[in-house]
Scaffold this motif. Sequence first.
Motif, PDB file in Angstrom:
ATOM      1  N   THR A  10      -2.288  -2.834 -25.523  1.00 30.24           N
ATOM      2  CA  THR A  10      -1.190  -2.553 -26.779  1.00 30.24           C
ATOM      3  C   THR A  10      -1.721  -0.995 -27.292  1.00 30.24           C
ATOM      4  N   TYR A  11      -2.903  -0.652 -27.158  1.00 28.40           N
ATOM      5  CA  TYR A  11      -3.014   0.723 -27.458  1.00 28.40           C
ATOM      6  C   TYR A  11      -3.839   1.487 -26.753  1.00 28.40           C
ATOM      7  N   PRO A  12      -2.988   2.269 -26.349  1.00 30.02           N
ATOM      8  CA  PRO A  12      -3.395   3.146 -24.827  1.00 30.02           C
ATOM      9  C   PRO A  12      -4.551   4.001 -25.262  1.00 30.02           C
ATOM     10  N   GLU A  13      -4.865   4.255 -26.471  1.00 22.82           N
ATOM     11  CA  GLU A  13      -6.092   5.133 -26.854  1.00 22.82           C
ATOM     12  C   GLU A  13      -7.352   4.652 -26.752  1.00 22.82           C
ATOM     13  N   VAL A  14      -7.434   3.315 -26.530  1.00 19.91           N
ATOM     14  CA  VAL A  14      -8.567   2.433 -26.725  1.00 19.91           C
ATOM     15  C   VAL A  14      -9.018   2.179 -25.306  1.00 19.91           C
ATOM     16  N   GLU A  15     -10.282   2.870 -24.798  1.00 21.16           N
ATOM     17  CA  GLU A  15     -10.730   2.719 -23.304  1.00 21.16           C
ATOM     18  C   GLU A  15     -11.528   1.401 -23.618  1.00 21.16           C
ATOM     19  N   LEU A  16     -11.359   0.721 -22.434  1.00 21.72           N
ATOM     20  CA  LEU A  16     -12.055  -0.564 -22.147  1.00 21.72           C
ATOM     21  C   LEU A  16     -13.507  -0.404 -22.172  1.00 21.72           C
ATOM     22  N   TYR A  17     -13.974   0.704 -21.702  1.00 20.31           N
ATOM     23  CA  TYR A  17     -15.442   0.596 -21.925  1.00 20.31           C
ATOM     24  C   TYR A  17     -15.858   0.910 -22.949  1.00 20.31           C
ATOM     25  N   TRP A  18     -15.386   1.689 -23.895  1.00 17.15           N
ATOM     26  CA  TRP A  18     -15.634   2.029 -25.200  1.00 17.15           C
ATOM     27  C   TRP A  18     -15.344   0.788 -26.145  1.00 17.15           C
ATOM     28  N   THR A  43     -11.317  13.246 -20.197  1.00 14.82           N
ATOM     29  CA  THR A  43     -12.367  12.559 -19.728  1.00 14.82           C
ATOM     30  C   THR A  43     -12.082  11.328 -19.124  1.00 14.82           C
ATOM     31  N   PRO A  44     -12.869  11.402 -17.666  1.00  9.51           N
ATOM     32  CA  PRO A  44     -12.376  10.091 -16.891  1.00  9.51           C
ATOM     33  C   PRO A  44     -13.164   8.806 -17.579  1.00  9.51           C
ATOM     34  N   SER A  45     -12.703   7.768 -17.407  1.00 10.87           N
ATOM     35  CA  SER A  45     -13.322   6.425 -17.951  1.00 10.87           C
ATOM     36  C   SER A  45     -14.092   5.889 -16.759  1.00 10.87           C
ATOM     37  N   PRO A  46     -15.341   5.325 -16.853  1.00 20.89           N
ATOM     38  CA  PRO A  46     -15.971   4.872 -16.085  1.00 20.89           C
ATOM     39  C   PRO A  46     -15.354   3.337 -15.275  1.00 20.89           C
ATOM     40  N   VAL A  47     -14.539   2.789 -15.969  1.00 18.41           N
ATOM     41  CA  VAL A  47     -13.969   1.679 -15.764  1.00 18.41           C
ATOM     42  C   VAL A  47     -12.460   1.829 -15.525  1.00 18.41           C
ATOM     43  N   LYS A  48     -11.859   1.844 -14.351  1.00 17.25           N
ATOM     44  CA  LYS A  48     -10.461   1.913 -13.955  1.00 17.25           C
ATOM     45  C   LYS A  48      -9.910   0.742 -14.828  1.00 17.25           C
ATOM     46  N   LYS A  49      -8.489   1.205 -15.355  1.00 13.86           N
ATOM     47  CA  LYS A  49      -7.684   0.042 -15.934  1.00 13.86           C
ATOM     48  C   LYS A  49      -6.977  -0.675 -14.923  1.00 13.86           C
ATOM     49  N   ILE A  50      -7.148  -1.764 -14.918  1.00 15.01           N
ATOM     50  CA  ILE A  50      -6.447  -2.804 -13.661  1.00 15.01           C
ATOM     51  C   ILE A  50      -4.941  -3.050 -14.215  1.00 15.01           C
ATOM     52  N   THR A  51      -4.286  -2.480 -13.148  1.00  9.75           N
ATOM     53  CA  THR A  51      -2.664  -2.958 -13.404  1.00  9.75           C
ATOM     54  C   THR A  51      -2.265  -4.127 -12.671  1.00  9.75           C
ATOM     55  N   GLN A  52      -1.367  -5.274 -13.208  1.00  6.91           N
ATOM     56  CA  GLN A  52      -0.888  -5.919 -12.231  1.00  6.91           C
ATOM     57  C   GLN A  52       0.142  -5.664 -11.401  1.00  6.91           C
ATOM     58  N   THR A  53       0.042  -6.243 -10.263  1.00  4.73           N
ATOM     59  CA  THR A  53       0.875  -5.932  -9.277  1.00  4.73           C
ATOM     60  C   THR A  53       1.766  -7.343  -9.000  1.00  4.73           C
ATOM     61  N   PRO A  54       2.814  -7.503  -8.649  1.00  8.68           N
ATOM     62  CA  PRO A  54       3.700  -8.743  -8.481  1.00  8.68           C
ATOM     63  C   PRO A  54       2.992  -9.324  -7.132  1.00  8.68           C
ATOM     64  N   PRO A  55       3.026 -10.500  -7.216  1.00 13.72           N
ATOM     65  CA  PRO A  55       2.515 -11.275  -5.779  1.00 13.72           C
ATOM     66  C   PRO A  55       3.498 -11.019  -4.776  1.00 13.72           C
ATOM     67  N   PRO A  56       3.082 -10.996  -3.581  1.00 14.11           N
ATOM     68  CA  PRO A  56       4.066 -11.040  -2.425  1.00 14.11           C
ATOM     69  C   PRO A  56       4.987 -12.194  -2.488  1.00 14.11           C
ATOM     70  N   PHE A  79      -8.265 -11.442 -25.410  1.00 13.16           N
ATOM     71  CA  PHE A  79      -8.199 -10.691 -26.709  1.00 13.16           C
ATOM     72  C   PHE A  79      -8.390  -9.132 -26.277  1.00 13.16           C
ATOM     73  N   VAL A  80      -9.298  -8.970 -25.454  1.00 16.83           N
ATOM     74  CA  VAL A  80      -9.692  -7.538 -25.119  1.00 16.83           C
ATOM     75  C   VAL A  80      -8.887  -7.033 -24.288  1.00 16.83           C
ATOM     76  N   LEU A  81      -8.359  -7.577 -23.427  1.00 17.38           N
ATOM     77  CA  LEU A  81      -6.963  -6.990 -22.537  1.00 17.38           C
ATOM     78  C   LEU A  81      -5.690  -6.762 -23.433  1.00 17.38           C
ATOM     79  N   LYS A  82      -5.487  -7.397 -24.265  1.00 20.07           N
ATOM     80  CA  LYS A  82      -4.142  -7.485 -25.237  1.00 20.07           C
ATOM     81  C   LYS A  82      -4.527  -5.936 -26.096  1.00 20.07           C
ATOM     82  N   VAL A  83      -5.928  -5.770 -26.616  1.00 24.03           N
ATOM     83  CA  VAL A  83      -6.192  -4.652 -27.343  1.00 24.03           C
ATOM     84  C   VAL A  83      -5.781  -3.300 -26.348  1.00 24.03           C
ATOM     85  N   VAL A  84      -6.476  -3.339 -25.156  1.00 23.39           N
ATOM     86  CA  VAL A  84      -6.292  -2.184 -24.225  1.00 23.39           C
ATOM     87  C   VAL A  84      -5.022  -2.128 -24.020  1.00 23.39           C
TER      88      VAL A  84
END
Length: 134
Positions: A57-65, A79-92, A50-55
């Motif tokens: 879907t809505y780019p203005e929502v910071e995960l840490y907030w 303003t830099p976020s203390p938590v970096k957004k994780i992006t999915q990379t395709p598997p090798p 649920f949390v990941l879907k919110v973050v």
Amino acid sequence: MVNSQEFGKRIKKIQEYYQLSASALADALGIQRSTISHILSGRNKPSLDFVLKVVDTYPEVELYWLLNGKGNFPSDSTTPSPVKKITQTPPPPVQESISFQDAPVSSIPKNSKDKVIERIVIFYTDGSFKSFSE
């Protein structure tokens, strides 16, 4: 640990910002409406999905907030976020370790007492397949 009541208040802020009803938010996130209702009431804690879907879907929502209530909403891009957004990379790519010889299925010995092979299907990682039959 996420405080369910405070988390629900942050979800309400997201609804107000985007002018969404609870059902419209559920539809936008691709989840059941009861999930939103339970989170808003504090009955259930949010799942990671649920949390990941919110973050996502809505780019203005910071995960840490969203999780801790600290930071800005809507996010200030300067303003830099203390938590970096994780992006999915395709598997090798998967290396095939099994080699198949091109032999017709009919060359496999058949015994009337044994089960008979009707068809062999090989599935590839790109979603395609190859079917071998007599």
